[in-house]
Design an enzyme around this catalytic site. Structure first.
Site, PDB file in Angstrom:
ATOM      1  N   GLU A  47      14.628 -29.902  26.643  1.00 41.20           N
ATOM      2  CA  GLU A  47      15.856 -30.502  26.102  1.00 41.20           C
ATOM      3  C   GLU A  47      16.323 -29.646  24.920  1.00 41.20           C
ATOM      4  OE1 GLU A  47      14.810 -34.573  25.231  1.00 41.20           O
ATOM      5  OE2 GLU A  47      14.599 -35.049  27.372  1.00 41.20           O
ATOM      6  N   PRO A  48      17.526 -29.863  24.424  1.00 39.86           N
ATOM      7  CA  PRO A  48      17.973 -29.037  23.293  1.00 39.86           C
ATOM      8  C   PRO A  48      16.989 -29.086  22.122  1.00 39.86           C
ATOM      9  CG  PRO A  48      19.828 -30.241  24.201  1.00 39.86           C
ATOM     10  CD  PRO A  48      18.615 -30.727  24.936  1.00 39.86           C
ATOM     11  N   SER A  79       8.413 -26.432  23.575  1.00 41.24           N
ATOM     12  CA  SER A  79       6.961 -26.352  23.760  1.00 41.24           C
ATOM     13  C   SER A  79       6.292 -27.726  23.715  1.00 41.24           C
ATOM     14  CB  SER A  79       6.347 -25.445  22.683  1.00 41.24           C
ATOM     15  OG  SER A  79       6.772 -24.122  22.889  1.00 41.24           O
ATOM     16  N   ASP A 124       1.687 -25.544  36.292  1.00 43.04           N
ATOM     17  CA  ASP A 124       0.505 -24.741  36.658  1.00 43.04           C
ATOM     18  C   ASP A 124       0.862 -23.816  37.814  1.00 43.04           C
ATOM     19  OD1 ASP A 124      -1.148 -25.842  34.764  1.00 43.04           O
ATOM     20  OD2 ASP A 124      -2.138 -27.247  36.137  1.00 43.04           O
ATOM     21  N   GLN A 161      11.139   4.528  27.695  1.00 40.01           N
ATOM     22  CA  GLN A 161      10.762   5.666  26.844  1.00 40.01           C
ATOM     23  C   GLN A 161      10.671   6.953  27.669  1.00 40.01           C
ATOM     24  OE1 GLN A 161      10.713   5.338  23.686  1.00 40.01           O
ATOM     25  NE2 GLN A 161       9.941   7.324  23.048  1.00 40.01           N
ATOM     26  N   GLY A 190      16.926   9.108  26.495  1.00 41.20           N
ATOM     27  CA  GLY A 190      18.292   8.589  26.275  1.00 41.20           C
ATOM     28  C   GLY A 190      18.857   7.919  27.514  1.00 41.20           C
ATOM     29  N   GLU A 205       8.647 -21.353  31.270  1.00 40.52           N
ATOM     30  CA  GLU A 205       7.467 -21.985  31.890  1.00 40.52           C
ATOM     31  C   GLU A 205       6.256 -21.946  30.948  1.00 40.52           C
ATOM     32  OE1 GLU A 205       7.049 -21.912  36.021  1.00 40.52           O
ATOM     33  OE2 GLU A 205       9.180 -21.487  36.375  1.00 40.52           O
ATOM     34  N   GLY A 206       6.550 -22.086  29.655  1.00 39.96           N
ATOM     35  CA  GLY A 206       5.520 -22.087  28.616  1.00 39.96           C
ATOM     36  C   GLY A 206       5.458 -20.731  27.949  1.00 39.96           C
TER      37      GLY A 206
HETATM   38  N1  CAA Z   1      -2.396 -30.868  35.004  1.00 37.49           N
HETATM   39  C1  CAA Z   1      -2.608 -32.207  35.037  1.00 37.49           C
HETATM   40  N2  CAA Z   1      -2.645 -32.960  33.913  1.00 37.49           N
HETATM   41  C2  CAA Z   1      -2.458 -32.342  32.734  1.00 37.49           C
HETATM   42  C3  CAA Z   1      -2.236 -30.955  32.635  1.00 37.49           C
HETATM   43  C4  CAA Z   1      -2.219 -30.206  33.833  1.00 37.49           C
HETATM   44  N3  CAA Z   1      -2.013 -28.884  33.818  1.00 37.49           N
HETATM   45  N4  CAA Z   1      -2.088 -30.633  31.339  1.00 37.49           N
HETATM   46  C5  CAA Z   1      -2.225 -31.753  30.625  1.00 37.49           C
HETATM   47  N5  CAA Z   1      -2.433 -32.796  31.480  1.00 37.49           N
HETATM   48  C6  CAA Z   1      -2.695 -34.198  31.116  1.00 37.49           C
HETATM   49  C7  CAA Z   1      -3.896 -34.248  30.211  1.00 37.49           C
HETATM   50  O1  CAA Z   1      -5.106 -34.324  30.960  1.00 37.49           O
HETATM   51  C8  CAA Z   1      -3.641 -35.524  29.445  1.00 37.49           C
HETATM   52  O2  CAA Z   1      -3.965 -36.639  30.246  1.00 37.49           O
HETATM   53  P1  CAA Z   1      -4.844 -37.867  29.648  1.00 37.49           P
HETATM   54  O3  CAA Z   1      -4.016 -38.405  28.499  1.00 37.49           O
HETATM   55  O4  CAA Z   1      -4.959 -38.792  30.800  1.00 37.49           O
HETATM   56  O5  CAA Z   1      -6.129 -37.247  29.180  1.00 37.49           O
HETATM   57  C9  CAA Z   1      -2.124 -35.516  29.273  1.00 37.49           C
HETATM   58  O6  CAA Z   1      -1.603 -34.686  30.325  1.00 37.49           O
HETATM   59  C10 CAA Z   1      -1.676 -34.968  27.941  1.00 37.49           C
HETATM   60  O7  CAA Z   1      -2.179 -33.671  27.794  1.00 37.49           O
HETATM   61  P2  CAA Z   1      -2.201 -32.928  26.398  1.00 37.49           P
HETATM   62  O8  CAA Z   1      -2.804 -33.819  25.362  1.00 37.49           O
HETATM   63  O9  CAA Z   1      -2.800 -31.573  26.602  1.00 37.49           O
HETATM   64  O10 CAA Z   1      -0.631 -32.812  26.059  1.00 37.49           O
HETATM   65  P3  CAA Z   1       0.127 -32.092  24.874  1.00 37.49           P
HETATM   66  O11 CAA Z   1       1.255 -32.935  24.452  1.00 37.49           O
HETATM   67  O12 CAA Z   1      -0.844 -31.605  23.842  1.00 37.49           O
HETATM   68  O13 CAA Z   1       0.840 -30.831  25.628  1.00 37.49           O
HETATM   69  C11 CAA Z   1       1.059 -28.566  26.382  1.00 37.49           C
HETATM   70  C12 CAA Z   1       0.184 -29.841  26.248  1.00 37.49           C
HETATM   71  C13 CAA Z   1       0.181 -27.613  27.169  1.00 37.49           C
HETATM   72  C14 CAA Z   1       1.400 -27.947  25.050  1.00 37.49           C
HETATM   73  C15 CAA Z   1       2.356 -28.893  27.189  1.00 37.49           C
HETATM   74  O14 CAA Z   1       3.236 -29.669  26.417  1.00 37.49           O
HETATM   75  C16 CAA Z   1       3.075 -27.660  27.659  1.00 37.49           C
HETATM   76  O15 CAA Z   1       2.715 -27.073  28.694  1.00 37.49           O
HETATM   77  N6  CAA Z   1       4.148 -27.251  26.952  1.00 37.49           N
HETATM   78  C17 CAA Z   1       5.003 -26.187  27.418  1.00 37.49           C
HETATM   79  C18 CAA Z   1       6.137 -26.745  28.219  1.00 37.49           C
HETATM   80  C19 CAA Z   1       6.692 -25.755  29.185  1.00 37.49           C
HETATM   81  O16 CAA Z   1       5.974 -24.985  29.814  1.00 37.49           O
HETATM   82  N7  CAA Z   1       8.003 -25.791  29.358  1.00 37.49           N
HETATM   83  C20 CAA Z   1       8.644 -24.959  30.316  1.00 37.49           C
HETATM   84  C21 CAA Z   1       9.915 -25.577  30.720  1.00 37.49           C
HETATM   85  S1  CAA Z   1      10.277 -25.437  32.393  1.00 37.49           S
HETATM   86  C22 CAA Z   1      10.972 -23.929  32.638  1.00 37.49           C
HETATM   87  O17 CAA Z   1      10.923 -23.046  31.855  1.00 37.49           O
HETATM   88  C23 CAA Z   1      11.516 -23.829  34.019  1.00 37.49           C
HETATM   89  C24 CAA Z   1      12.578 -22.907  34.312  1.00 37.49           C
HETATM   90  O18 CAA Z   1      13.716 -23.308  34.396  1.00 37.49           O
HETATM   91  C25 CAA Z   1      12.231 -21.523  34.731  1.00 37.49           C
END
Ligand code: CAA
Length: 380
Positions: free
Chosen positions: A127-128, A132, A240, A336, A340, A363-364
């Site tokens: 979202e805006p 992360s 993932d 590089q 030029g 994607e993170g």
């Molecule tokens: N698979 C399954 N479950 C998962 C998981 C995974 N990979 N990762 C976390 N979870 C679950 C955890 O097990 C946990 O579950 P429980 O509460 O039941 O134990 C729950 O989710 C919360 O996990 P965290 O405490 O780790 O969550 P967090 O708030 O600390 O966030 C983070 C973790 C890795 C930082 C995550 O927020 C993240 O990946 N952030 C980056 C976001 C991102 O990649 N955005 C990209 C946007 S999409 C894009 O770019 C697409 C495009 O258009 C090209």
């Protein structure tokens, strides 16, 4: 190197490479210049069956393994990473979570046409004000009879302008963080669904990217993907898989930049000889080749782990982090070596360097991949 590929994987690599050379390369510079979406090319990729590489055949896909998927995205991105990301988003961020979490009705209505390439899909998490820290999202979904009413804004949506179907993460419970999020399948035709203008990007300019605005958008409850509160898990599962796709995009792009550098170093002469004769150039090329191969092996290893049915978050994060790191180095060295000329739009390495940067962001970010890897290590 054959990377222990099967006959089928080698065959797919050959088919996609020929297709990319014949159908994608001729228009890559012009589409970048004009920010033009490759509509016809995506239709052709759908005809080849690669909009749902891993989706089972009975659900409309090619039923192939994840190494094959990585090969498809690599080969497309070797020529045009804009095409690579459009196909990767549809495969990884849309088809994969619907396959995993969808009902038979959602498989029939959405997964089949998406995997067949009759519909195009997008994934709406960011979202805006929320990048992360994805669990901080504020788009709301409020139950109203047999529907949910979605209100909010989604940012940086790849395929946003061109898609038919959107997976949208929204908050169904304000009192909870990750467990208060649900995922919905939303059609572009649903009332209250709006798109912003195409963003003016540094690179991958032939893919589109826009805001999605939800103004009390009415979505049937039967379009919820997974159960209420499963949305964060749906999003993380999709990412993932997506990270293997973006790693493949970066590796393909690195391969393309390396090939341009090799070609140029043989024809460009200075001090009476081709610059390829200089050890300074040779050492650069050797490092570029080694980094690209190492990234490829790391990604195939993540892909094989996914196919084994084990959790692969850690491996996908490492593959995406490393591949996006090395593509920046490889693309920079390719420029590089071109000197030029590398700074001019007349040579493809200029575009490749611009295209590479986003792999460290979407994607993170690289920082988030390191967080995932370190957390897994420390919690093992
Ligand atoms: N698979 C399954 N479950 C998962 C998981 C995974 N990979 N990762 C976390 N979870 C679950 C955890 O097990 C946990 O579950 P429980 O509460 O039941 O134990 C729950 O989710 C919360 O996990 P965290 O405490 O780790 O969550 P967090 O708030 O600390 O966030 C983070 C973790 C890795 C930082 C995550 O927020 C993240 O990946 N952030 C980056 C976001 C991102 O990649 N955005 C990209 C946007 S999409 C894009 O770019 C697409 C495009 O258009 C090209």
């Amino acid at each position: 190197m054959d990377h222990l590929l099967t006959e089928q994987q080698l065959e797919v690599k050959h088919v996609i490479r020929e297709f990319a050379e014949k159908e994608i390369r001729p228009t890559v510079a012009e589409r970048d210049e004009k920010s033009q979406f490759p509509t016809e090319i995506i239709k052709q990729i759908a005809d080849l069956g690669f909009m749902g590489v891993n989706t089972p055949e009975e659900l409309g896909g090619a039923g192939m393994d994840t190494v094959t998927y990585a090969i498809v995205i690599e080969e497309l991105s070797r020529v045009d990473p804009s095409v690579g990301v459009i196909v990767s988003v549809n495969n990884s961020l849309v088809c994969y979570p619907i396959q995993k979490f969808g009902t038979p009705d959602q498989h029939a209505r959405y997964l089949k046409p998406l995997a067949e390439g009759k519909l195009l899909g997008a994934f709406c998490l960011t979202e805006p004000g929320v990048g992360s820290d994805a669990a901080g999202l504020t788009t709301s979904a409020v139950k109203d009879g047999d529907d949910y009413i979605l209100t909010g804004e989604k940012a940086f949506i790849t395929n946003g302008l061109m898609s038919d179907t959107y997976i949208i993460m929204a908050r169904t419970d304000k009192a909870q963080k990750t467990k208060g999020i649900s995922a919905f399948m939303v059609d572009a035709t649903m009332p209250g669904f709006k798109r912003g203008p195409n963003e003016k990007k540094m690179g991958i300019r032939s893919s589109d990217c826009c805001m999605i605005i939800l103004e009390e958008c009415r979505v049937p409850a039967k379009n919820m993907l997974g159960k209420e509160g499963d949305g964060f898990k749906v999003a993380m599962t999709a990412l993932d898989s997506g990270r293997i796709g973006i790693a493949a995009q970066a590796i393909g792009l690195a391969q393309g930049a390396l090939e341009e550098a090799v070609k140029y170093s043989k024809i460009r002469e200075q001090f009476g000889q081709a610059i390829a004769e200089f050890q300074a150039t040779q050492f650069k090329l050797a490092d570029m080749e080694m980094m690209t191969e190492a990234a490829r092996l790391l990604n195939y290893s993540a892909a094989r782990r996914k196919d084994s049915g084990q959790r692969f978050s850690h491996e996908a994060a490492m593959a995406k982090l490393y591949a996006s790191d090395i593509v920046m180095k490889v693309a920079m060295e390719a420029v590089q070596i071109h000197g030029g000329n590398g700074y001019l739009k007349d040579f493809p390495v200029e575009r490749m360097l611009r295209d590479a940067k986003v792999t460290e962001i979407y994607e993170g970010t690289s920082e988030i991949q390191r967080t995932i890897i370190a957390r897994n290590l420390l919690n093992a």
